[in-house]
Design a protein around this motif. Structure first.
Motif, PDB file in Angstrom:
ATOM      1  N   LEU A  94      72.385  18.654  35.833  1.00 50.32           N
ATOM      2  CA  LEU A  94      73.799  18.818  35.501  1.00 50.32           C
ATOM      3  C   LEU A  94      74.302  17.683  34.623  1.00 50.32           C
ATOM      4  O   LEU A  94      73.788  16.570  34.693  1.00 50.32           O
ATOM      5  N   LEU A  97      80.863  16.396  33.342  1.00 52.09           N
ATOM      6  CA  LEU A  97      81.680  16.323  32.132  1.00 52.09           C
ATOM      7  C   LEU A  97      82.767  15.263  32.222  1.00 52.09           C
ATOM      8  O   LEU A  97      83.186  14.718  31.210  1.00 52.09           O
ATOM      9  N   LYS A 133      75.105  30.710  38.997  1.00 52.56           N
ATOM     10  CA  LYS A 133      75.340  30.329  37.605  1.00 52.56           C
ATOM     11  C   LYS A 133      74.010  30.037  36.904  1.00 52.56           C
ATOM     12  O   LYS A 133      72.984  29.886  37.534  1.00 52.56           O
ATOM     13  N   GLY A 136      73.785  26.388  30.826  1.00 49.28           N
ATOM     14  CA  GLY A 136      74.831  26.585  29.828  1.00 49.28           C
ATOM     15  C   GLY A 136      76.189  26.875  30.434  1.00 49.28           C
ATOM     16  O   GLY A 136      77.218  26.675  29.787  1.00 49.28           O
ATOM     17  N   ASP A 137      76.219  27.346  31.687  1.00 51.31           N
ATOM     18  CA  ASP A 137      77.491  27.613  32.371  1.00 51.31           C
ATOM     19  C   ASP A 137      78.144  26.306  32.802  1.00 51.31           C
ATOM     20  O   ASP A 137      77.484  25.284  32.970  1.00 51.31           O
ATOM     21  N   VAL A 138      79.451  26.354  33.008  1.00 48.36           N
ATOM     22  CA  VAL A 138      80.201  25.217  33.534  1.00 48.36           C
ATOM     23  C   VAL A 138      80.709  25.596  34.921  1.00 48.36           C
ATOM     24  O   VAL A 138      81.312  26.653  35.100  1.00 48.36           O
ATOM     25  N   GLU A 140      83.079  24.571  38.152  1.00 49.28           N
ATOM     26  CA  GLU A 140      84.221  23.747  38.569  1.00 49.28           C
ATOM     27  C   GLU A 140      84.130  23.516  40.071  1.00 49.28           C
ATOM     28  O   GLU A 140      83.967  24.452  40.840  1.00 49.28           O
ATOM     29  N   GLU A 149      84.164  19.040  36.639  1.00 49.70           N
ATOM     30  CA  GLU A 149      83.402  20.047  35.923  1.00 49.70           C
ATOM     31  C   GLU A 149      81.978  19.557  35.668  1.00 49.70           C
ATOM     32  O   GLU A 149      81.770  18.415  35.259  1.00 49.70           O
ATOM     33  N   TYR A 150      81.021  20.452  35.911  1.00 54.88           N
ATOM     34  CA  TYR A 150      79.610  20.163  35.679  1.00 54.88           C
ATOM     35  C   TYR A 150      79.036  21.238  34.762  1.00 54.88           C
ATOM     36  O   TYR A 150      79.167  22.428  35.045  1.00 54.88           O
ATOM     37  N   GLU A 151      78.394  20.813  33.690  1.00 49.78           N
ATOM     38  CA  GLU A 151      77.684  21.757  32.839  1.00 49.78           C
ATOM     39  C   GLU A 151      76.243  21.827  33.334  1.00 49.78           C
ATOM     40  O   GLU A 151      75.603  20.791  33.555  1.00 49.78           O
ATOM     41  N   LEU A 153      72.598  22.081  32.772  1.00 50.34           N
ATOM     42  CA  LEU A 153      71.674  21.847  31.666  1.00 50.34           C
ATOM     43  C   LEU A 153      70.376  22.635  31.846  1.00 50.34           C
ATOM     44  O   LEU A 153      69.833  23.176  30.880  1.00 50.34           O
TER      45      LEU A 153
END
Length: 158
Positions: A94, A97, A133, A136-138, A140, A149-151, A153
């Motif tokens: 992750l 963000l 998820k 590429g998804d984010v 919350e 928020e975590y993207e 990876l």
């Protein structure tokens, strides 16, 4: 009782604890009770009372471990075919963000969660936000300090 999801490593850890409780702690407390009993009057024997209390804790933990192990459902992340989705057992890379920092977590059962080993419980807010998820998804996550928020990876099954 419902099945308890757990990785093989988590189940082995519980089995090892159960074995230690039965082979080390139980005999030691039995010896301590016998020693305290030999001191005479049990009505005013604090050593005896403390040993009996500890015995109650040990027997309770043994019963708890046996119950969990009898209901465990072993999930091997390496054999999962989840098409890249975040699921139980997955290792997720992750990007936080808010802090611009990369973290890696494995989603595991409640009994094997250990933040020092980057293993988070399936019932934790972060894991609940990640489940289902893809890379590429984010996600919350509602944290005490507000929404984080975590993207995602990468999602790996190792």
């Amino acid at each position: 009782m419902n099945a308890i999801p757990m990785t093989q490593a988590g189940a082995e850890k519980l089995r090892a604890e159960l074995n230690e409780m039965k082979t080390v702690h139980r005999p030691a407390i039995i010896a301590a009770i016998a020693e305290a009993r030999s001191h005479g009057d049990l009505s005013e024997n604090a050593e005896y009372d403390a040993a009996k209390e500890k015995q109650g804790f040990i027997e309770g933990r043994i019963a708890e471990l046996e119950s969990k192990l009898s209901n465990v459902q072993i999930i091997d992340p390496a054999t999962l075919n989840a098409d890249g989705a975040c699921v139980f057992g997955a290792t997720v890379d992750l990007l936080d963000l808010d802090a611009d920092k990369e973290v890696t977590y494995q989603i595991v059962g409640d009994d094997e969660a250990n933040i020092k080993e980057n293993k988070i419980s399936i019932s934790s807010p972060v894991a609940r936000a990640l489940i289902g998820k893809y890379a590429g998804d984010v996600a919350e996550v509602q944290a005490p300090a507000g929404i984080r928020e975590y993207e995602i990876l990468a999602v790996r099954y190792i």
